[in-house]
Enzyme design. Structure first.
Site, PDB file in Angstrom:
ATOM      1  N   ARG A   1     -41.629  -1.837   9.589  1.00 41.79           N
ATOM      2  CA  ARG A   1     -42.111  -1.047  10.726  1.00 41.79           C
ATOM      3  C   ARG A   1     -41.363   0.279  10.883  1.00 41.79           C
ATOM      4  NH1 ARG A   1     -44.636  -4.276   9.296  1.00 41.79           N
ATOM      5  NH2 ARG A   1     -45.657  -6.025  10.318  1.00 41.79           N
TER       6      ARG A   1
ATOM      7  N   GLU B   1     -41.961  -1.086  19.712  1.00 41.68           N
ATOM      8  CA  GLU B   1     -42.673  -0.617  18.538  1.00 41.68           C
ATOM      9  C   GLU B   1     -43.492   0.641  18.800  1.00 41.68           C
ATOM     10  OE1 GLU B   1     -45.988  -2.440  15.458  1.00 41.68           O
ATOM     11  OE2 GLU B   1     -44.348  -3.705  16.125  1.00 41.68           O
TER      12      GLU B   1
ATOM     13  N   SER C   1     -48.474  -5.285  19.376  1.00 43.43           N
ATOM     14  CA  SER C   1     -47.131  -5.860  19.525  1.00 43.43           C
ATOM     15  C   SER C   1     -46.206  -4.809  20.114  1.00 43.43           C
ATOM     16  CB  SER C   1     -46.606  -6.340  18.178  1.00 43.43           C
ATOM     17  OG  SER C   1     -47.411  -7.372  17.664  1.00 43.43           O
TER      18      SER C   1
END
Length: 394
Positions: free
Chosen positions: A179, A386, A265
């Site tokens: 990520r 995120e 998320s």
């Protein structure tokens, strides 16, 4: 010619971020440009940069949360569409079953995945259902169900903010990780287009009976498909299974389901050292990582030889933890919300923070801070958001 920056005034009826993002929160932008062709995107972006104005890129709005006060600068809304085949594949020019697909940054990601599945091209099928635009995908190296963008990314066409020039960057230059990428860690600029290495299954279809996916690499997906890890299944079947799994978690956009009014998320799964993971309860789900890194060390100047790594230094074994498990077991259940708040934990998946209707960005940030504090207090793990947060402290 009038500058696109000056032509959009603060008084114009520009949409708010609540209208342009999947979370549905955030105030207006002071100015906005919306180039729809590649050349206009490059030209208008350079003009915005030359103006010295603060700027923000916005694609599908699925990974951006902006403060209620909005953004006092220029939003560059990327609306470019289109794709073309670049042949042969840069990863293996001798392989006639491989191809490179060049995709404009504004192309909706899931529409692209659906297109490749319909054409019989494998490589990104497990990334079905992820909202947002294609140009945003390398920034955090999107991943799901055993695939990451980095597995298929060949290169990006990049407009470098610091250099003020356009260049092609191979995937290896982007420092892709879990990520993250160089684009998320300080390399500023604009992704103009993305090049993907894909596998054309048509040549093997007559032998294998159809267009098959890449090997299934995620246990939950294998279970849903009723196959073993490493098996290949029809592309459309795998895409359907992924969409069903995501929908069950509220991770497929549905205007009639407030659980999907989110940024996906909200927290990444934390990565910790193996030694630290042993201090956590045995029940915490964890996955050893292949990548290892050397520990940080303070070296006195009189001992520093000017080179590294230090001979004999042993890498630190790393482990990825389940953020969802940590949240639920810190005392925050699905559907939780603070009294009077319209921001809530999804009733389907604790990793998603949702807008149940009329929530403010401050309410979302307040809930995120509570989740972070509870997990840190209970387990000593600091969760990292995120999404891109603009003007918010979470």
């Amino acid at each position: 010619m009038t500058s696109p920056v000056s032509s959009v005034s603060a008084a114009s009826a520009a949409p708010t971020f609540a209208e342009l993002t999947t979370m549905g929160v955030g105030g207006p932008a002071a100015r906005m440009v919306s180039p729809a062709t590649e050349q206009d995107l490059v030209d208008q972006t350079l003009e915005v940069w030359a103006s010295g104005d603060e700027w923000l890129l916005l694609g599908g709005g699925s990974n951006t949360i902006v403060a209620d006060a909005g953004f006092d600068g220029t939003v560059i809304r990327v609306l470019t569409r289109g794709m073309s085949i670049v042949s042969p594949s840069s990863s293996d020019p001798s392989d006639s079953s491989s191809l490179v697909l060049r995709v404009q940054a504004g192309e909706p990601w899931d529409e692209l995945v659906a297109y490749t599945v319909a054409k019989g091209w494998s490589g990104i099928e497990a990334l079905s259902g992820i909202p947002g635009s294609t140009g945003a995908t390398p920034v955090q190296n999107i991943g799901a169900y055993g695939q990451e963008l980095g597995n298929s990314l060949a290169a990006i066409d990049f407009l470098d903010h610091e250099r003020g020039e356009r260049r092609r960057m191979a995937a290896g230059e982007l420092e892709l990780g879990y990520r993250t990428s160089a684009l998320k860690q300080g390399l500023r600029g604009l992704v103009i287009a993305v090049e993907l290495n894909l596998h054309d299954t048509r040549a093997e279809a007559s032998v294998l009976g159809g267009a098959l996916s890449r090997p299934v690499a995620y246990p939950q997906l294998a279970t849903a498909l009723g196959v073993q890890l490493g098996d290949r299944v029809p592309l459309a079947q795998l895409r359907g299974a992924v969409l069903a799994l995501r929908a069950a978690k509220g991770m497929v956009l549905d205007p009639d389901d407030t659980d999907t009014r989110s940024a996906g998320s909200f927290f990444t799964n934390p990565i910790v050292s193996l030694a630290f993971s042993r201090t956590l309860p045995d029940a915490v789900p964890r996955w050893p990582l292949g990548d290892q890194e050397l520990p940080d060390r303070v070296i006195p100047l009189d001992e520093y030889a000017g080179v590294g790594p230090i001979p004999g230094e042993r890498p630190v074994p790393l482990v990825k933890l389940s953020a969802a498990w940590l949240i639920e077991h810190s005392g925050i259940p699905r559907g939780f919300r603070l009294p009077g708040s319209r921001a809530a934990i999804s009733s389907k998946h604790t990793l998603a923070l949702t807008n149940s209707g009329g929530a403010t960005a401050d309410e979302v940030a307040q809930l995120a801070r509570l989740v972070e504090a509870r997990v840190q207090s209970e387990f000593g793990v600091i969760l990292q958001p995120e999404p891109v947060l603009v003007g918010l402290d979470a």
